[in-house]
Design an enzyme around this catalytic site. Structure first.
Site, PDB file in Angstrom:
ATOM      1  N   SER A 240      18.599 -76.090   3.267  1.00  0.00           N
ATOM      2  CA  SER A 240      18.154 -75.090   4.235  1.00  0.00           C
ATOM      3  C   SER A 240      16.683 -74.793   4.022  1.00  0.00           C
ATOM      4  O   SER A 240      16.049 -75.336   3.118  1.00  0.00           O
ATOM      5  CB  SER A 240      18.976 -73.806   4.081  1.00  0.00           C
ATOM      6  OG  SER A 240      18.506 -73.100   2.946  1.00  0.00           O
ATOM      7  N   LYS A 241      16.144 -73.918   4.850  1.00  0.00           N
ATOM      8  CA  LYS A 241      14.734 -73.529   4.804  1.00  0.00           C
ATOM      9  C   LYS A 241      14.255 -73.180   3.395  1.00  0.00           C
ATOM     10  O   LYS A 241      13.097 -73.411   3.062  1.00  0.00           O
ATOM     11  CB  LYS A 241      14.493 -72.318   5.714  1.00  0.00           C
ATOM     12  CG  LYS A 241      14.344 -72.697   7.177  1.00  0.00           C
ATOM     13  CD  LYS A 241      12.888 -72.592   7.614  1.00  0.00           C
ATOM     14  CE  LYS A 241      12.631 -73.196   8.988  1.00  0.00           C
ATOM     15  NZ  LYS A 241      11.873 -74.443   8.926  1.00  0.00           N
ATOM     16  N   ARG A 242      15.153 -72.605   2.622  1.00  0.00           N
ATOM     17  CA  ARG A 242      14.794 -72.194   1.263  1.00  0.00           C
ATOM     18  C   ARG A 242      14.279 -73.361   0.439  1.00  0.00           C
ATOM     19  O   ARG A 242      13.526 -73.192  -0.510  1.00  0.00           O
ATOM     20  CB  ARG A 242      16.023 -71.619   0.540  1.00  0.00           C
ATOM     21  CG  ARG A 242      16.347 -70.199   0.894  1.00  0.00           C
ATOM     22  CD  ARG A 242      17.574 -69.752   0.127  1.00  0.00           C
ATOM     23  NE  ARG A 242      18.747 -70.562   0.486  1.00  0.00           N
ATOM     24  CZ  ARG A 242      19.529 -71.167  -0.388  1.00  0.00           C
ATOM     25  NH1 ARG A 242      19.281 -71.085  -1.671  1.00  0.00           N
ATOM     26  NH2 ARG A 242      20.569 -71.869   0.020  1.00  0.00           N
TER      27      ARG A 242
END
Ligand code: GLU
Ligand code: ZN
Length: 465
Positions: A240-242
């Site tokens: 994910s974006k993380r």
């Protein structure tokens, strides 16, 4: 003749997982001198947009996945799907279902309450198949799934997979609004496009037995399947974006080379001995789906950046300048003197891990005015610093030739003259005056590249600060 396809849904940008799927299809096709097809799965009219289609194509182009056929759009093939639905109905392999959402929901709840797995129980399966033309009751079309035995297939990455047909209820193939569903269109497309190998993410593994039942009902040959393992973040959670940018085109703006990206994406699930750095040509030559297993792979932005820096090292100064130019332009720099810019980039190339970073650290050479880091200016452009600069300015002004050796000698002479014992005390004010910061390549190298005129001009400006 090998034929494969990449079939994205334009409901988002091309993300890391999608790009890896596209890459494996592409490499598999090129390795086997087969055909790579691009198909846009846009039957979901509500979630599909032109913007995402364009963005996916842009990502594919950036990565250099030239497709041989397509892009085909499912939305333009609705007639074909309808014909196939009709064929199944005629052969008593599909039927009209008039169950309302409320009825289905009630049955679902009853099954759950009884501790059973919810599925369509075949309420309309053996009712009469004639359309109820007398009224306008809405209906969908369901596939009459065979109910005995197992669906068995060999997955190239996962080995034999077997599913009991009882698990597979009568799925909807045409919705009440007349649009076909994914599992149906994908089969019709794959057979009519003569796809030999279906290579996709293992999030589709549950769909495959259902699709195989449809191949069998339509009496079409079944392609080979390869379900690629998941991609996780370094913390073993879903990517994910993380974990860094998810959309591949962002890696372009971050200054990654497309070839480095291919290299890194290929290593998400595939390997070739312990080799880490591959050219595109090598990837095509060595690629083998059989090496891909089922263990998830980990996307690590640091490793990806390292791979990028290794690819940057292989570029000639000229190629590197071509690649860096757009990133310099983003910083408002137009290259006027190519030979000068090439020298500037050459002096920084070891330090830039991405093209963007390289542009940023090279910018001081190419900008008209020095942009001062205020803390650095405070610290080094003080009275003492300026005294050194002034003395340097005078000596440099009268120099007849200009190279690193002569500049070094000039520094030595000034240090003696002013009684400066440590080189930094002269070099740092000079560096801040010329680059605006306290870090740069060797000071004599920087001065040699900048040339006398620029150096004196920047000294002038720094002395005024
Ligand atoms: N359109 C599907 C997706 O984007 C892929 C379908 C397939 O490859 O069979 O997930
Ligand atoms: Zn029904």
């Amino acid at each position: 003749m090998i034929r494969v396809r990449f079939a994205p849904s334009p409901t988002g940008h091309l993300h890391i997982g999608g790009a890896r799927t596209a890459l494996f299809n592409y490499l598999f096709a090129r390795h086997a001198k087969g055909t790579f097809i691009l198909r846009i799965e846009d039957t979901d009219r509500e979630r599909s947009t032109q913007e995402y289609t364009d963005s996916i194509l842009k990502g594919m182009e950036w990565l250099g996945f030239e497709w041989d056929e397509g892009p085909f759009h499912q939305f333009e093939r609705l007639e074909l799907y309808k014909e196939h639905v009709e064929k199944l109905i005629k052969e008593d392999k599909a039927y009209r279902c008039y169950c309302t959402p409320e009825e289905l929901d009630a049955k679902r709840k009853a099954l759950l309450a009884a501790g059973k797995k919810p599925k369509y129980e075949g309420t309309c399966r053996n009712k009469d198949l004639e359309p109820r033309t007398s009224n306008s009751e809405p209906y969908c079309i369901r596939f009459k799934a065979p109910q005995k035995g197992n669906v068995v297939f060999q997955d190239i990455c996962r080995g034999e997979i077997s599913v009991n047909r009882e698990e597979l209820d009568d799925m909807i193939i045409l919705r009440t609004d007349g649009t076909p569903t994914y599992n149906f269109t994908v089969v019709v497309d794959d057979v009519t496009m003569n796809i030999t190998h279906v290579i996709r993410g293992d999030d589709h593994l549950n769909n495959t037995p259902r699709q195989i039942q449809l191949y069998q009902a339509l009496e079409y040959p079944i392609p080979q399947f390869a379900h690629l393992p998941m991609i996780l973040g370094p913390d073993k959670q879903k990517l994910s974006k993380r974990h860094g940018a998810v959309s591949v085109i962002e890696y372009k703006s971050m200054g990654f080379l497309p070839e480095a990206m291919l290299n890194y994406l290929a290593r998400l699930g595939w390997s070739h001995g312990d080799q880490e750095i591959f050219t595109k040509k090598e990837l095509i030559e060595y690629f083998d789906l059989k090496v891909v297993g089922k263990a998830p792979s980990v996307f690590d932005i640091e490793k990806c950046t390292w791979v990028n820096s290794e690819h940057l090292k292989k570029l000639s100064d000229k190629e590197l300048m071509k690649w860096t130019k757009p990133y310099l332009e983003e910083l408002g720099i137009q290259i006027a003197d190519e030979a000068y810019a090439a020298k500037a980039i050459h002096s920084e190339r070891e330090r830039g891990k991405t093209l963007k970073e390289l542009a940023q650290i090279t910018a001081f050479y190419l900008k008209e005015e020095v942009l001062f880091d205020e803390a650095a200016a405070q610290k080094w452009l003080n009275e003492n610093g300026k005294k050194g600069l002034k003395a340097l300015q005078n000596k440099l002004f009268s120099l007849k030739s200009w190279d690193e050796k002569i500049l070094h000698d000039t520094f030595d002479a000034i240090m003696k003259e002013l009684g400066i014992s440590k080189m930094v005390e002269l070099a740092q004010p000079c560096r801040v005056a010329l680059t605006g910061t306290t870090v740069s390549p060797g000071i004599f190298e920087v001065m040699a590249i900048l040339g006398k005129e620029r150096v004196l001009k920047r000294f002038e400006a720094a002395l005024k600060k």
